[in-house]
Structures are given as structure tokens and as C-alpha cells.
Design a protein around this motif. Sequence first.
Motif, PDB file in Angstrom:
ATOM      1  N   THR A 295       0.971  -1.192  -0.039  1.00 45.19           N
ATOM      2  CA  THR A 295      -0.111  -0.078   0.034  1.00 45.19           C
ATOM      3  C   THR A 295       0.895   1.254  -0.111  1.00 45.19           C
ATOM      4  OG1 THR A 295      -0.192  -0.134   2.355  1.00 45.19           O
ATOM      5  CG2 THR A 295      -1.870  -1.120   1.255  1.00 45.19           C
ATOM      6  N   LEU A 296       0.329   2.280  -0.320  1.00 48.69           N
ATOM      7  CA  LEU A 296       0.857   3.784  -0.261  1.00 48.69           C
ATOM      8  C   LEU A 296       0.091   4.543   0.448  1.00 48.69           C
ATOM      9  CD1 LEU A 296       2.242   4.247  -4.031  1.00 48.69           C
ATOM     10  CD2 LEU A 296       3.509   3.510  -2.148  1.00 48.69           C
ATOM     11  N   PRO A 297       0.471   5.531   1.069  1.00 52.45           N
ATOM     12  CA  PRO A 297      -0.267   6.537   2.088  1.00 52.45           C
ATOM     13  C   PRO A 297      -1.286   7.396   1.103  1.00 52.45           C
ATOM     14  CG  PRO A 297       1.958   7.347   1.935  1.00 52.45           C
ATOM     15  CD  PRO A 297       1.877   5.921   1.328  1.00 52.45           C
ATOM     16  N   SER A 298      -2.511   7.558   1.522  1.00 50.19           N
ATOM     17  CA  SER A 298      -3.415   8.442   0.756  1.00 50.19           C
ATOM     18  C   SER A 298      -2.710   9.924   0.433  1.00 50.19           C
ATOM     19  CB  SER A 298      -4.668   8.475   1.500  1.00 50.19           C
ATOM     20  OG  SER A 298      -4.611   9.109   2.851  1.00 50.19           O
ATOM     21  N   VAL A 299      -2.008  10.336   1.501  1.00 48.96           N
ATOM     22  CA  VAL A 299      -1.393  11.645   1.315  1.00 48.96           C
ATOM     23  C   VAL A 299       0.030  11.519   1.221  1.00 48.96           C
ATOM     24  CG1 VAL A 299      -1.036  14.115   2.284  1.00 48.96           C
ATOM     25  CG2 VAL A 299      -3.181  12.843   2.761  1.00 48.96           C
ATOM     26  N   ARG A 300       0.856  12.029  -0.108  1.00 51.83           N
ATOM     27  CA  ARG A 300       2.041  11.723  -0.231  1.00 51.83           C
ATOM     28  C   ARG A 300       2.694  13.115  -0.612  1.00 51.83           C
ATOM     29  NH1 ARG A 300       3.308   8.526  -4.827  1.00 51.83           N
ATOM     30  NH2 ARG A 300       5.151   7.923  -3.971  1.00 51.83           N
ATOM     31  N   ILE A 301       3.768  13.512   0.024  1.00 52.72           N
ATOM     32  CA  ILE A 301       4.457  14.770  -0.071  1.00 52.72           C
ATOM     33  C   ILE A 301       5.979  14.403  -0.722  1.00 52.72           C
ATOM     34  CG2 ILE A 301       5.402  16.749   1.080  1.00 52.72           C
ATOM     35  CD1 ILE A 301       3.316  16.277   3.238  1.00 52.72           C
ATOM     36  N   THR A 302       6.149  15.281  -1.635  1.00 56.20           N
ATOM     37  CA  THR A 302       7.446  15.299  -2.528  1.00 56.20           C
ATOM     38  C   THR A 302       7.695  16.447  -3.148  1.00 56.20           C
ATOM     39  OG1 THR A 302       8.267  13.899  -4.449  1.00 56.20           O
ATOM     40  CG2 THR A 302       5.977  14.555  -4.547  1.00 56.20           C
ATOM     41  N   TYR A 458       7.885  -3.921 -10.910  1.00 56.23           N
ATOM     42  CA  TYR A 458       7.149  -2.955  -9.624  1.00 56.23           C
ATOM     43  C   TYR A 458       8.161  -2.702  -8.401  1.00 56.23           C
ATOM     44  CZ  TYR A 458       2.819  -5.169 -11.299  1.00 56.23           C
ATOM     45  OH  TYR A 458       1.880  -5.436 -12.198  1.00 56.23           O
ATOM     46  N   GLN A 459       9.558  -2.384  -9.235  1.00 48.87           N
ATOM     47  CA  GLN A 459      10.768  -1.790  -8.019  1.00 48.87           C
ATOM     48  C   GLN A 459      10.270  -0.600  -7.757  1.00 48.87           C
ATOM     49  OE1 GLN A 459      13.158  -3.938  -7.081  1.00 48.87           O
ATOM     50  NE2 GLN A 459      12.031  -5.490  -8.163  1.00 48.87           N
ATOM     51  N   ASN A 460       9.689   0.344  -8.504  1.00 47.81           N
ATOM     52  CA  ASN A 460       9.511   1.630  -7.928  1.00 47.81           C
ATOM     53  C   ASN A 460       8.343   1.460  -7.020  1.00 47.81           C
ATOM     54  OD1 ASN A 460       9.726   1.539 -10.991  1.00 47.81           O
ATOM     55  ND2 ASN A 460      10.039   3.548 -10.843  1.00 47.81           N
ATOM     56  N   LEU A 461       7.354   0.627  -7.051  1.00 54.88           N
ATOM     57  CA  LEU A 461       6.366   0.776  -6.049  1.00 54.88           C
ATOM     58  C   LEU A 461       7.038   0.045  -4.694  1.00 54.88           C
ATOM     59  CD1 LEU A 461       3.364   1.118  -5.050  1.00 54.88           C
ATOM     60  CD2 LEU A 461       2.988  -1.443  -6.080  1.00 54.88           C
ATOM     61  N   ILE A 462       7.806  -0.897  -4.743  1.00 51.32           N
ATOM     62  CA  ILE A 462       8.292  -1.540  -3.580  1.00 51.32           C
ATOM     63  C   ILE A 462       9.118  -0.430  -2.784  1.00 51.32           C
ATOM     64  CG2 ILE A 462      10.085  -3.341  -2.783  1.00 51.32           C
ATOM     65  CD1 ILE A 462       8.992  -5.042  -5.231  1.00 51.32           C
ATOM     66  N   LYS A 463       9.779   0.120  -3.597  1.00 53.97           N
ATOM     67  CA  LYS A 463      10.836   1.179  -3.024  1.00 53.97           C
ATOM     68  C   LYS A 463       9.899   2.238  -2.197  1.00 53.97           C
ATOM     69  CE  LYS A 463      14.370   4.498  -4.050  1.00 53.97           C
ATOM     70  NZ  LYS A 463      15.242   5.297  -5.035  1.00 53.97           N
ATOM     71  N   ALA A 464       8.822   2.707  -3.215  1.00 53.77           N
ATOM     72  CA  ALA A 464       7.903   3.819  -2.436  1.00 53.77           C
ATOM     73  C   ALA A 464       7.131   3.269  -1.254  1.00 53.77           C
ATOM     74  CB  ALA A 464       7.013   4.146  -3.422  1.00 53.77           C
ATOM     75  N   HIS A 465       6.923   2.110  -1.274  1.00 49.52           N
ATOM     76  CA  HIS A 465       6.014   1.519   0.085  1.00 49.52           C
ATOM     77  C   HIS A 465       6.794   1.516   1.115  1.00 49.52           C
ATOM     78  CE1 HIS A 465       3.744  -1.266   2.554  1.00 49.52           C
ATOM     79  NE2 HIS A 465       4.701  -2.172   2.570  1.00 49.52           N
ATOM     80  N   HIS A 466       8.383   1.007   0.991  1.00 52.26           N
ATOM     81  CA  HIS A 466       9.204   0.979   2.192  1.00 52.26           C
ATOM     82  C   HIS A 466       9.720   2.328   2.598  1.00 52.26           C
ATOM     83  CE1 HIS A 466       9.058  -3.342   2.116  1.00 52.26           C
ATOM     84  NE2 HIS A 466       9.613  -3.691   1.043  1.00 52.26           N
TER      85      HIS A 466
END
Length: 568
Positions: A295-302, A458-466
Motif C-alpha cells: 500500500t501507499l499512503p493516501s497523502v504523499r509529499i514530494t 514493480y521496483q518503483n512501488l516496492i521502494k516507495a512502499h518501504h
Amino acid sequence: IVILFITIQALLSFKLYKHYYYKLFAFLTLLSICASFFPFIDQLFNGLSAPQKRWHYLIAFSSAILIALYTKYFRTLSIKNYIFSTLIGLACVFMSAWYYDDFVEWIWFVPVVSLIGLLILLVNEPYVRVNLTQFFILSIMILSILVSIVFIRNQIYYEDHIRRGNVRYATESLYDSPLQQRLVNKMKQHIGDDERIDWRVNDQDNTPMYQHFKGMSLYSSIFNHNILDYYYDALKINMQNESVSIYQSTNGRQNIASLFSVRYLMIKNYQDNIPRYFKKIKSDGQYQIYKNTLTLPSVRITDKIYDAKQLKHPIDREHAMIDGVVLNHRGQSYPHKAENLLNQSHITYHDINHKKEHLIHIAKSNGRIQIHVPKKLSTRYKDFYVTLFVKRGRPDSNFSVNVNGYVNSRLFNNSTYRTGVDTQLYRTQPDKNDNINIDLAPGGDYEVDIKALHGVNYQNLIKAHHSSDFDHHYKNIKNGIKVHLGQHKKGIASINTPYRKGMHAYIDGKKVKPFKVNYMMTGVPVSKDNKEIIIKYRPKYWYTMIVISSICIVASAIWVYFRRKNNI
């Protein structure tokens, strides 16, 4: 809609046009009847969406008043004029019945109504005429009731409505069973206001509305067009059954499910197409529940901003949204473009004849395009995505695109509900022989172009999740949401709720202007010290319309007052 034949008589009774209101409603009736032949009018009254005749009540309203005025004044017509208009009205009814070979019951009462009107005109005594008019009015009422009975029987209580119009159906698994509610309530106990459940009862796209959960499907002719732009254009999310009036699920695409905080997926045991990193956690009866492990948070700051104009493929758009935030006309070019693997694969055609470039003919009931993926590629990637352009030729009909068992049903070219999006993205995995099989049916002509083949790990997603901060989240409040921010740096907060004009944002009490990010989400600029965002929604021009309405009400009251005063 059914309009009584007396409407035709009334329109042809030109002598009665000397009466102001008669002329007014004759004009409105004629105008609305003519307008019903133009699809654009149907679109206009349907929110510029698919043409649907949802405004026909205006025809019924104006023609009903016209008929009422006709019964009031028809006694002043000459017998010749009455017979002329009656014969044309009767001819329309009986010729239509003959043409469509459908003589419904009320047709035989039509001459009775006409005959009663004629008999009244044959009476010379005006006083008797007035009294006999009550029989004419009664005959019209009886005709109206007969028309209504036939209409209700044929248009409302037909077989499918009878099957579904009962309490038993409403509590079955085809709509809303107790077991479904129990499982939904159990999932709701483990999610927040900002997380979603991907569950839909068969073809019931409004399941989230009537089972009361935050979902991923909706059936409606009018809803936020940003969602449709996102589904059809930006990410090419393939919906199993094509329709311009729905959006549903994510077609098993893991990145999109995580971007929209889909925590749980519930399906029936005969269904599949599960996102790659959803893990089965429960089985109850015919239902299977899967939980998203990435999962990813519903609010992300970048502070990583990528320009939407530089992103040409849905896979790159997914990755850019995961790695940063996507804006229109702002930001840098996304550096990690996905590789098109099509030129490394081998394409063969079975039961397909090539007419010329991209134009094919399938002589049998179906034809197959086969993409053979080399072993080195099939073992390297978790999922493959085929970008495929398919358009039906002759004979025009519904057709299906079957990609390794996933059947996508597409509509014929002139269908009201056709999306017009012919380029679709299909998620799949090669079979045991490392083939991706694309079956087209039925036979006939097609325009086909395999545009791209991408592999995803899905390496982008795995990295973002962690690396994500799940302390950022939001909860629902009246007319909006309240966002809690954890520790963060300066940047743009992307909130996975659809952006709409009319939104207002307040950061720690200070008003700021929200904007659209990631093609349909809501974005707000934040500094590292901000703790809370409140987003409220009010329809655009809300106060403007209140002011205009108030002025019109006051002006109308003043106009009525002075008109009555002058009449006195």
C-alpha cells in the motif's frame, strides 16, 4: 414516451391558435417533439454525456396542457376542420401499428374518442354541447389509462424487471446478500476513511453506494469527468465491459491500486485478475478476500515534479506518480522510461488475412495474434502490459478481445455507450509456452495495431512502499476532508481524492488554492512546518447562483404585485 393522438389533432386545429396560451403550448409541444429527433438535445439534458432522452417529461407536460386547452375550445371548430385533423391523427396511429405490426389494445378505443367528439359537434344547442363535453373528457381519461396500462406492462413489468423487482432479489448474492454485508463490514473495521475496498457485485457498479463503503466503481451518466479522463486517456485502465457511463476497479493493475490506497479486494471464487502483490487472507462461501501488501499512503509529499506532457505511456505515468507528482506544464522530464519489448518478441497470426497495413480480415469465427516472449524476458518481469489498438470494421457488431483468458467485451461503433477509446492496455502473463495470445471474435474486418509490450517488476512501488510515511492520512468531515501531516519536507501534498473546481484548501487555517495533480488527484503546496490541511468543496458559482436566484425571486414578486395593482 407515448403522446395521445389528440395532440396531433390539437396541433392541426389552426383556428384555435388565436388563443394565447393555446398557441404557446402548441409551439412548445411542436418544438419539443422536433427536438427529440436530435441526439445533441439528449446530450444537453444529460450533462453533455451519452445521449439519453431523460427530458421527455417536458413533452408530456406541454402536450398534456395542449390537450386540456383543446378540450376547452374544440367546440368552436367546424365539423370539416375536426374531421380533417381527426383523420390525420387516426392515420398516424393505425399506420404506425401496421408498420410495426403491433396492434396494442388501446388502439381500438381511439376511434371511440374521435366519434364522441364528432357527435358533440353535431349537436346545435350550445348548452347541450358544453354538458356533453364531459363525456369527451371522460373518454380521453379512459384512453390515457389504457395507454398507461399497456405502457407499464411492456416497458416496466417486463420479464427482467419482474425478476429483479422483489425483496428476494435485493437480498440475494446478485445484489446485496447478508454474507456480503458481513464481509464488507469486517473489512471496514480494518481500514481508515482514506482507504478503499475494491468489490463489486457482478454488474452492480453502484455497489459501494448501497453497501456503504469507499469503493472503486460507479455507474452514472453524470460524474466527475476527471475520473473518466484518468481511466480512458491517462492510464488506459481497461474495463472488462466497455461503457461510457461507468468506471470500475483497476483491471488488476497493482500500481494503480496502491496509488488509490486500495486495502482490500473481494471477488467471487470464479473470478481472477488479482493485482500482483495482493495476498489472499480469507475465504467464505463463494467469496475470496485479498489484502494489498504494497500500500501507499493516501497523502504523499514530494518535491519531485514531472511534466505530464513528457509522459507518453501509461506505464511511465504510473511510475512517475509513484516516484513523485505529475503536473501539467510544469516539472522535469521523467528519466526512467519503460522499455518497449515488442521488437524483442516474435508475432504470428492465425486464421487472419492481411488486407493492408493494420487492416485484417478474420474469415472464421475468431482469429488469433500470438506474441512469443523470449525466455530471458518472461523470467525477468512479473507482469507484462500489451498496448493494443483494435477497431471493428464490417460487419459492425459487438466484439471481444481475449488476452490469455481475460475477455474484454467491446461495443459496436454506433453504440451510445461506446467510449471511443480504441487503444487499450492489457495486463497479462505469458502462458507455459511463453506466449501472449490475443483472440478476436467474431469474424469480419478489424483495424489492429500492437503498439507496445512492456514488462514491469514493480521496483518503483516496492521502494516507495518501504520509504513512505504512513503518518500522512485524512479523514472525512462535513463537505470535505481533514488531512493530518506527519514530519515532512517542503513540497506538494498529493491527496488521492478526485480534484474538482470549487475546492478550497486551508493549511493550518490559512487559505490556499488547491490544484489538480496526477491527472485527477488533489494537490496542495506545503512547507515543512505545516501540520493540517482542510479541504472543503462547494459547487462552482454557488454564491453567484444564489444572488441571481434571489434577485429573480424579488423581481418576480415586484412584477406580480404591480400587475395585480394595475388590474385592480
